[in-house]
Design an enzyme around this catalytic site. Structure first.
Site, PDB file in Angstrom:
ATOM      1  N   GLU A  60      17.852  21.456  24.615  1.00  0.00           N
ATOM      2  CA  GLU A  60      16.959  20.470  23.975  1.00  0.00           C
ATOM      3  C   GLU A  60      16.834  19.215  24.828  1.00  0.00           C
ATOM      4  O   GLU A  60      16.874  18.098  24.322  1.00  0.00           O
ATOM      5  CB  GLU A  60      17.493  20.077  22.583  1.00  0.00           C
ATOM      6  N   HIS A 117      20.378  15.798  24.789  1.00  0.00           N
ATOM      7  CA  HIS A 117      19.530  14.657  24.451  1.00  0.00           C
ATOM      8  C   HIS A 117      20.142  13.450  25.166  1.00  0.00           C
ATOM      9  O   HIS A 117      20.960  12.711  24.613  1.00  0.00           O
ATOM     10  CB  HIS A 117      19.491  14.432  22.932  1.00  0.00           C
TER      11      HIS A 117
HETATM   12  C1  XIL Z   1      14.427  17.587  15.455  1.00  0.00           C
HETATM   13  C2  XIL Z   1      12.916  17.777  15.503  1.00  0.00           C
HETATM   14  O1  XIL Z   1      12.479  17.578  16.824  1.00  0.00           O
HETATM   15  C3  XIL Z   1      12.236  16.803  14.570  1.00  0.00           C
HETATM   16  O2  XIL Z   1      10.839  17.078  14.501  1.00  0.00           O
HETATM   17  C4  XIL Z   1      12.847  16.874  13.173  1.00  0.00           C
HETATM   18  O3  XIL Z   1      12.297  15.865  12.358  1.00  0.00           O
HETATM   19  C5  XIL Z   1      14.352  16.701  13.244  1.00  0.00           C
HETATM   20  O4  XIL Z   1      14.895  17.654  14.117  1.00  0.00           O
HETATM   21  N1  XIL Z   1      19.068  18.610  17.286  1.00  0.00           N
HETATM   22  C6  XIL Z   1      18.463  19.812  16.966  1.00  0.00           C
HETATM   23  C7  XIL Z   1      16.997  19.866  16.738  1.00  0.00           C
HETATM   24  O5  XIL Z   1      19.136  20.857  16.991  1.00  0.00           O
HETATM   25  O6  XIL Z   1      16.650  20.860  15.813  1.00  0.00           O
HETATM   26  C8  XIL Z   1      16.469  18.511  16.300  1.00  0.00           C
HETATM   27  O7  XIL Z   1      15.055  18.610  16.198  1.00  0.00           O
HETATM   28  C9  XIL Z   1      16.897  17.448  17.278  1.00  0.00           C
HETATM   29  C10 XIL Z   1      18.402  17.331  17.313  1.00  0.00           C
END
Ligand code: XIL
Length: 362
Positions: free
Chosen positions: A269, A239
């Site tokens: 992600e 992220h």
């Molecule tokens: C996030 C989702 O995108 C949202 O919809 C939810 O409200 C919160 O979680 N790390 C992770 C993911 O491993 O599962 C998370 O996803 C984002 C951060």
């Protein structure tokens, strides 16, 4: 409905009101000229993935776009403990089943996300003492992994177990802490027993570069490997925070040390929020293209890096449209994903393709 338009660097960004609003001009490439991402990924021997909520599958355009562009799929929320087993022993598999079926029909690999995580955990599992929690974890992993045995290629077995900050410790406040630090070992062994064919990952954020948390993740994976725990890969959430993020070189070097341990590497992600990037919208989008290209290139440079998943399909779907998360990356809107609100490819898509096309032939 188009409510407002602002002229930016000679092009019009139509803003229909939200952070994920549709836009044209700078934020769009002519789709017809682009090779599907999954095709370019396959030529480079990398999976290209997206995260999706199963409700989105009711939209034919979403189905077509996912099937054309991606060959890996992660449920954004629907395999998390609070969704899949909200009450002890009562499993909701329907939403996950829909995603798994869609993936099967379209030659898409499934990534399961996630089995053991302090967040989005069912209420009943919070605050349990060690023995009942161990029993609950065992039933959960057996139930979920067993249900999709042979159908989910990779599982994020343990998510975000390491504390933020300089301590390098496991999160002291996790409900799983009562099991002691080897709850991680136990979770991997249970998942492996439930589906010996699945590749099992430890997944975390802000471990992509250097520092205490990155080193703690590496030490954890090394310890697990050396203890003979069935761990097959490391998931870097990626992220990206463009205001402070490791360079692609630093990221590649970090990938290499995991590869040397014999682990697969997946970017699990990725998103690249650009609200706080200086400049006009064209400059922000170019920066997004560049950052993404260089990170994909870092994956392509390391044989063991097997896939890159983006955390959502279009700018309208991103979790950054929720103010709770958006503010973590400064002022939005963030336009963090590959496709705009009209499902059209953004400049960043050509950056991904450029990096994949530089891969040596497999
Ligand atoms: C996030 C989702 O995108 C949202 O919809 C939810 O409200 C919160 O979680 N790390 C992770 C993911 O491993 O599962 C998370 O996803 C984002 C951060």
């Amino acid at each position: 409905m188009v409510l407002a338009g602002s002229a930016v660097a000679g092009c019009i960004i139509h803003d229909s009101g939200g952070a994920g609003s549709s836009s044209v001009g700078a934020n769009q490439l002519p789709a017809s000229t682009l090779r599907p991402l999954r095709q370019a990924g396959a030529a480079a021997n990398r999976r290209i993935g997206t995260a999706l909520m199963s409700a989105r599958l009711s939209n034919a355009k979403v189905r077509a776009l996912v099937a054309r562009e991606f060959d890996s799929l992660t449920p954004e929320n629907e395999m998390k403990w609070e969704s899949i087993e909200p009450q002890a022993g009562r499993f909701n598999f329907e939403a996950g089943d829909r995603l798994v079926a869609f993936a099967g029909e379209n030659g898409i690999r499934m990534r399961g996300h996630t089995l053991v995580w302090h967040s989005q955990l069912a209420l009943f599992a919070k605050g349990l003492k060690a023995d009942p929690l161990r029993a609950a974890m065992t039933r959960h992993i057996n139930g979920v992994v067993g249900h999709w045995k042979g159908k989910i290629a990779q599982w994020d077995v343990v998510n975000e177990a390491i504390a933020d900050g300089p301590s390098g410790e496991l999160r002291p406040d996790s409900p799983f802490a009562v099991l002691g630090p080897t709850f991680i070992d136990e979770a991997f062994r249970l998942a492996h027993a439930a589906d010996p064919s699945a590749q099992l990952f430890y997944n975390d954020y802000e471990i992509e570069g250097e520092g205490a948390k990155a080193d703690a993740a590496f030490a954890l994976c090394k310890r697990l490997k050396e203890a003979g725990v069935p761990i097959h890969g490391i998931g870097f959430q990626m992220h990206v925070d463009p205001r402070h993020w490791p360079s692609a070189d630093v990221i590649r070097r970090n990938f290499e040390r995991y590869a040397a341990l014999g682990l697969l590497i997946e970017i699990t992600e990725m998103d690249i929020p650009i609200g706080a990037v200086p400049g006009n919208i064209d400059e922000k989008l170019q920066r997004q293209r560049e950052i993404t290209r260089d990170i994909v290139a870092a994956c392509v440079a390391v044989d063991k890096c097997s896939g890159i998943t983006f955390w959502g399909l279009t700018d309208s779907d991103s979790w950054y449209n929720d103010a709770r998360w958006s503010q973590l990356r400064g002022k939005g809107p963030h336009y963090p994903l590959l496709f705009n609100g009209d499902m059209q490819p953004k400049p960043v898509v050509s950056g991904v393709l450029e990096a994949l096309e530089k891969a040596p032939p497999k």
